[in-house]
Design an enzyme around this catalytic site. Structure first.
Site, PDB file in Angstrom:
ATOM      1  CG  HIS A 297      -0.725  -0.470   2.438  1.00  0.00           C
ATOM      2  ND1 HIS A 297       0.244   0.091   3.184  1.00  0.00           N
ATOM      3  CD2 HIS A 297      -1.241  -1.474   3.182  1.00  0.00           C
ATOM      4  CE1 HIS A 297       0.327  -0.525   4.343  1.00  0.00           C
ATOM      5  NE2 HIS A 297      -0.545  -1.484   4.368  1.00  0.00           N
TER       6      HIS A 297
ATOM      7  CG  HIS B  93      -1.448  -5.363  13.826  1.00  0.00           C
ATOM      8  ND1 HIS B  93      -2.416  -4.381  13.925  1.00  0.00           N
ATOM      9  CD2 HIS B  93      -0.658  -4.990  12.770  1.00  0.00           C
ATOM     10  CE1 HIS B  93      -2.209  -3.467  12.984  1.00  0.00           C
ATOM     11  NE2 HIS B  93      -1.162  -3.823  12.262  1.00  0.00           N
TER      12      HIS B  93
ATOM     13  CD  GLU C 274      -1.940  -3.135   8.130  1.00  0.00           C
ATOM     14  OE1 GLU C 274      -1.136  -2.810   9.016  1.00  0.00           O
ATOM     15  OE2 GLU C 274      -1.999  -2.555   7.015  1.00  0.00           O
TER      16      GLU C 274
ATOM     17  CG  HIS D  73       1.053   0.676  11.927  1.00  0.00           C
ATOM     18  ND1 HIS D  73       0.664   0.933  10.643  1.00  0.00           N
ATOM     19  CD2 HIS D  73       0.929  -0.654  12.072  1.00  0.00           C
ATOM     20  CE1 HIS D  73       0.361  -0.206  10.031  1.00  0.00           C
ATOM     21  NE2 HIS D  73       0.528  -1.175  10.893  1.00  0.00           N
TER      22      HIS D  73
ATOM     23  CG  ASP E  28       3.084  -4.171  11.938  1.00  0.00           C
ATOM     24  OD1 ASP E  28       3.435  -5.025  11.116  1.00  0.00           O
ATOM     25  OD2 ASP E  28       1.960  -3.638  11.928  1.00  0.00           O
TER      26      ASP E  28
ATOM     27  CE1 TYR F 292       7.243  -3.167   8.432  1.00  0.00           C
ATOM     28  CE2 TYR F 292       7.434  -2.102  10.567  1.00  0.00           C
ATOM     29  CZ  TYR F 292       6.749  -2.930   9.697  1.00  0.00           C
ATOM     30  OH  TYR F 292       5.565  -3.500  10.091  1.00  0.00           O
TER      31      TYR F 292
END
Ligand code: FEO
Length: 391
Positions: free
Chosen positions: A24, A78, A80, A144, A163, A191
């Site tokens: 993305h 997480h 995501e 995040h 992450d 990153y």
């Protein structure tokens, strides 16, 4: 496919994504990986999953150790989808597994993605016993996403950091002492710059908790596992999250007929000749996600664009839009560019630099058509004067 042993009874059962080149908007020239971890204890525990298309790969690595039906607990650090995407698939194999996630954000996010699997909420500081081992959850909100947490096992001194401390780096190696450390750290920096930088304050907020843990292994959910160079990555995160670069300059531009390019090169020489290390990036050649990490070490940023149809070139506008979202702040900045008749691009660039939270440290540089030698000399002197005053 094979699982990789991390410690006795703890295995990496993730997947390597060799071919992804855009995550993305983040250019992933070296691919990435999705780290999932299996702990074999009285209660078999899976920490995180992988992106959905890699579910079979994860399953085959789990099968290398035990039947997936044996999984009792799934920890979702997480929401995501690069870490939770294979949750519905793996759950088909162990429908009675208890799924632990953060509350309320993890519960809300997983339910929105996959429906109600009877998730068990955990709060920061809570622990569960899985047999010989304990798992303690530490909430890391906005690192995040709001739901992020990390899982720590004190008996094994291992932090499953999701992450945090990750790198988008596809490799057959699993540990930081099995690959080129300079490449690993460089990818960790990229990153951090692109994923974590805008949440530096949140990093600082959880830093005391994380740095008080006795850790000999950090197992992130992207890239390699840290075990021999933990100090390197912790020191790097400490420096990056402080967000106080003392020197360095990044000059970013696009150019139509080389006039803005000439100004950019003059600016970079002015910095270098004042012993400020300067890096020059042409947006036609460099992806913006490769430029952002350079800002971690840079006190100054200059952005240039000629004017086209009363606007910046789209490359410069896109870079500044992306940078504004990352909210790096705490830098000295100015805009520059050449123009033919209206010249709005330079003021527009300056406004965007202000919106990034930067301090505008000198007047914007506007040159009509092609800069003369005299004008370039003047720019050189003005930039050097600004550096002197900023000391
Ligand atoms: Fe790697 Fe926020 O997912």
């Amino acid at each position: 496919m094979k699982a990789a042993k991390v410690k006795e009874g703890i295995y990496w059962v993730g997947a390597v994504d060799w071919n992804i080149r855009n995550f993305h908007g983040y250019s992933t020239e070296k691919g990435t990986s999705y780290g999932a971890y299996l702990i074999v204890d009285e209660k078999v525990t899976l920490i995180d999953t992988v992106k959905a298309p890699f579910a079979e790969e994860m399953l085959s690595r789990i099968r290398d150790i035990l039947p997936p039906e044996d999984i009792d607990i799934i920890i979702s650090n997480h929401v995501e989808m690069d870490h939770s995407g294979a949750l519905p698939f793996i759950r088909q194999h162990c429908p009675n597994a208890a799924i632990y996630t953060s509350s309320p954000a993890g519960i809300k996010g997983l339910t929105a993605h996959y429906g109600d699997y009877g998730y068990i909420p955990v709060k920061s500081g809570e622990s569960i016993s899985i047999g010989k081992r304990t798992l303690t959850f530490v909430s890391t909100p906005m690192l995040h996403w709001p739901d992020n947490m990390v899982t720590y096992c004190p008996e094994e001194k291992i932090l499953f950091s999701n992450d945090a401390f990750g790198q988008h780096y596809a490799t057959t190696a699993h540990f930081d002492d099995e690959d080129d450390l300079s490449v690993i750290l460089s990818e960790a920096k990229k990153y951090y710059g692109n994923i974590i930088m805008c949440f530096g304050r949140q990093v600082q907020n959880v830093w005391n908790t994380l740095s008080s843990l006795d850790i000999d292994t950090i197992a992130p959910s992207h890239g390699i596992i840290w075990r021999s160079h933990i100090k390197d990555i912790l020191d790097a995160y400490t420096a990056w999250s402080a967000n106080e670069p003392k020197t360095g300059a990044v000059i970013v531009y696009d150019s139509m007929w080389h006039s803005t390019e000439k100004i950019a090169k003059t600016i970079s020489e002015a910095f270098a000749d004042k012993n400020v290390p300067a890096k020059l990036f042409d947006l036609k050649a460099d992806h913006y996600s490769n430029i952002v990490p350079e800002l971690l070490d840079s006190k100054y940023i200059a952005v240039g664009s000629p004017t086209i149809n009363n606007q910046m070139l789209p490359t410069a506008a896109a870079f500044l839009c992306y940078l504004k979202g990352l909210s790096p702040k705490n830098r000295e900045a100015f805009a520059f560019g050449s123009y033919g008749w209206s010249g709005q691009s330079i003021e527009l660039a300056e406004k965007e630099l202000e919106a990034c939270g930067f301090h505008i440290c000198m007047d914007r540089i506007r040159i009509n058509y092609i800069p003369s030698e005299e004008q370039l000399n003047e720019i050189y002197k003005n930039v050097q004067n600004m550096i002197e005053q900023a000391k």
